[in-house]
Design an enzyme around this catalytic site. Structure first.
Site, PDB file in Angstrom:
ATOM      1  N   LYS A 106       1.079  -1.360  -0.177  1.00  0.00           N
ATOM      2  CA  LYS A 106      -0.239   0.031   0.171  1.00  0.00           C
ATOM      3  C   LYS A 106       0.779   0.940  -0.018  1.00  0.00           C
ATOM      4  O   LYS A 106       2.327   1.380   0.101  1.00  0.00           O
ATOM      5  CB  LYS A 106      -0.588  -0.033   0.828  1.00  0.00           C
ATOM      6  CG  LYS A 106      -1.742  -1.740   0.556  1.00  0.00           C
ATOM      7  CD  LYS A 106      -2.928  -1.311   1.996  1.00  0.00           C
ATOM      8  CE  LYS A 106      -3.790  -2.444   2.136  1.00  0.00           C
ATOM      9  NZ  LYS A 106      -5.333  -2.380   3.409  1.00  0.00           N
ATOM     10  N   TYR A 108     -12.085  -2.489  -4.208  1.00  0.00           N
ATOM     11  CA  TYR A 108     -13.151  -2.526  -3.309  1.00  0.00           C
ATOM     12  C   TYR A 108     -13.954  -2.480  -2.666  1.00  0.00           C
ATOM     13  O   TYR A 108     -14.945  -2.133  -1.587  1.00  0.00           O
ATOM     14  CB  TYR A 108     -11.931  -1.328  -1.942  1.00  0.00           C
ATOM     15  CG  TYR A 108     -10.703  -1.461  -1.198  1.00  0.00           C
ATOM     16  CD1 TYR A 108     -10.622  -2.677  -0.433  1.00  0.00           C
ATOM     17  CD2 TYR A 108      -9.636  -0.526  -1.658  1.00  0.00           C
ATOM     18  CE1 TYR A 108      -9.119  -2.606   0.296  1.00  0.00           C
ATOM     19  CE2 TYR A 108      -8.491  -1.385  -1.709  1.00  0.00           C
ATOM     20  CZ  TYR A 108      -8.220  -2.453  -0.448  1.00  0.00           C
ATOM     21  OH  TYR A 108      -6.824  -2.492  -0.098  1.00  0.00           O
ATOM     22  N   ASN A 165      -2.200   0.210   6.935  1.00  0.00           N
ATOM     23  CA  ASN A 165      -1.804  -1.067   6.747  1.00  0.00           C
ATOM     24  C   ASN A 165      -0.890  -1.579   6.071  1.00  0.00           C
ATOM     25  O   ASN A 165      -0.884  -2.958   6.475  1.00  0.00           O
ATOM     26  CB  ASN A 165      -3.084  -1.881   7.662  1.00  0.00           C
ATOM     27  CG  ASN A 165      -3.557  -2.333   6.950  1.00  0.00           C
ATOM     28  OD1 ASN A 165      -3.595  -1.741   5.311  1.00  0.00           O
ATOM     29  ND2 ASN A 165      -4.701  -3.233   7.233  1.00  0.00           N
ATOM     30  N   HIS A 182      -2.288  -5.186   1.419  1.00  0.00           N
ATOM     31  CA  HIS A 182      -3.638  -6.315   1.604  1.00  0.00           C
ATOM     32  C   HIS A 182      -3.475  -7.665   0.855  1.00  0.00           C
ATOM     33  O   HIS A 182      -2.285  -8.161   0.333  1.00  0.00           O
ATOM     34  CB  HIS A 182      -4.197  -5.822  -0.017  1.00  0.00           C
ATOM     35  CG  HIS A 182      -5.358  -5.705  -0.059  1.00  0.00           C
ATOM     36  ND1 HIS A 182      -6.331  -6.319   0.003  1.00  0.00           N
ATOM     37  CD2 HIS A 182      -5.342  -7.598  -1.737  1.00  0.00           C
ATOM     38  CE1 HIS A 182      -7.165  -7.874  -0.012  1.00  0.00           C
ATOM     39  NE2 HIS A 182      -6.458  -8.216  -1.316  1.00  0.00           N
ATOM     40  N   GLU A 233      -9.506 -10.998  -7.999  1.00  0.00           N
ATOM     41  CA  GLU A 233      -8.812  -9.854  -7.398  1.00  0.00           C
ATOM     42  C   GLU A 233      -7.087 -10.279  -8.033  1.00  0.00           C
ATOM     43  O   GLU A 233      -6.903  -9.109  -9.343  1.00  0.00           O
ATOM     44  CB  GLU A 233      -8.250  -9.511  -5.835  1.00  0.00           C
ATOM     45  CG  GLU A 233      -9.132  -9.025  -5.108  1.00  0.00           C
ATOM     46  CD  GLU A 233      -9.064  -9.626  -3.356  1.00  0.00           C
ATOM     47  OE1 GLU A 233      -7.547  -9.682  -2.997  1.00  0.00           O
ATOM     48  OE2 GLU A 233      -9.697  -9.535  -3.074  1.00  0.00           O
TER      49      GLU A 233
END
Ligand code: ATP
Ligand code: MG
Length: 137
Positions: free
Chosen positions: A10, A50, A113, A116, A127
């Site tokens: 990320k 998402y 965080n 993913h 995905e």
């Protein structure tokens, strides 16, 4: 039997220049890097990725964060890749992540965080298909 999972580094981790360290953790844990690319997502691309979270209170913030800078998108392969990657990543909230996990080491907060990882064979298939075409795999 080998399994594939979709994982992302990320924007906060890319910005901190720890992408290489995170990739090393996957390699050390026995994952094969099947594909990797760097991409700065548009708002609609992040919203589409998402979409299962659309309507939740954190959705807008998640999309804003995920479009705040470039990410790395990887397809990883090994036996039990989906569950093993979730374990290596650690808990969603870094405050609950075990020592030695990616999120314990590199997450800044619940939102930022660091990584993913697909959470089921169905989401991994969706995905991977979202980001990579058949000629790349
Ligand atoms: P990911 O899908 O990124 O691997 P996850 O499966 O552990 O993470 P999800 O429940 O799918 O967690 O949430 C997706 C992402 O949305 C989380 O990684 C986190 O960045 C963000 N998020 C989830 N819950 C919250 C929350 N309560 N507040 C802020 N951000 C959140
Ligand atoms: Mg998830």
């Amino acid at each position: 039997m080998n399994e594939r999972t979709l994982t992302m580094i990320k924007p906060n981790a890319v910005k901190k220049h720890v992408a290489g360290k995170i990739i090393s953790m996957w390699e050390d844990a026995g994952f094969e890097i099947v594909q990797i690319k760097r991409k700065h997502l548009t708002t609609s691309q992040a919203e589409g990725f998402y979409k299962e979270h659309d309507g939740k209170p954190f959705f807008a913030g998640l999309v804003e964060f995920m479009t705040s800078g470039p990410i790395y998108i990887l397809v990883l392969e090994k036996e039990n890749a989906i569950a093993d990657n979730r374990k290596l990543m650690g808990a969603t909230n870094p405050a609950n992540a075990e020592e030695g996990t990616i999120r314990k080491l590199y997450a800044d907060s619940l939102g930022e965080n660091a990584v993913h990882g697909s959470d089921s064979p169905q989401s991994a298939a969706r995905e991977i298909d979202y980001y990579f075409n058949v000629f790349e795999l």
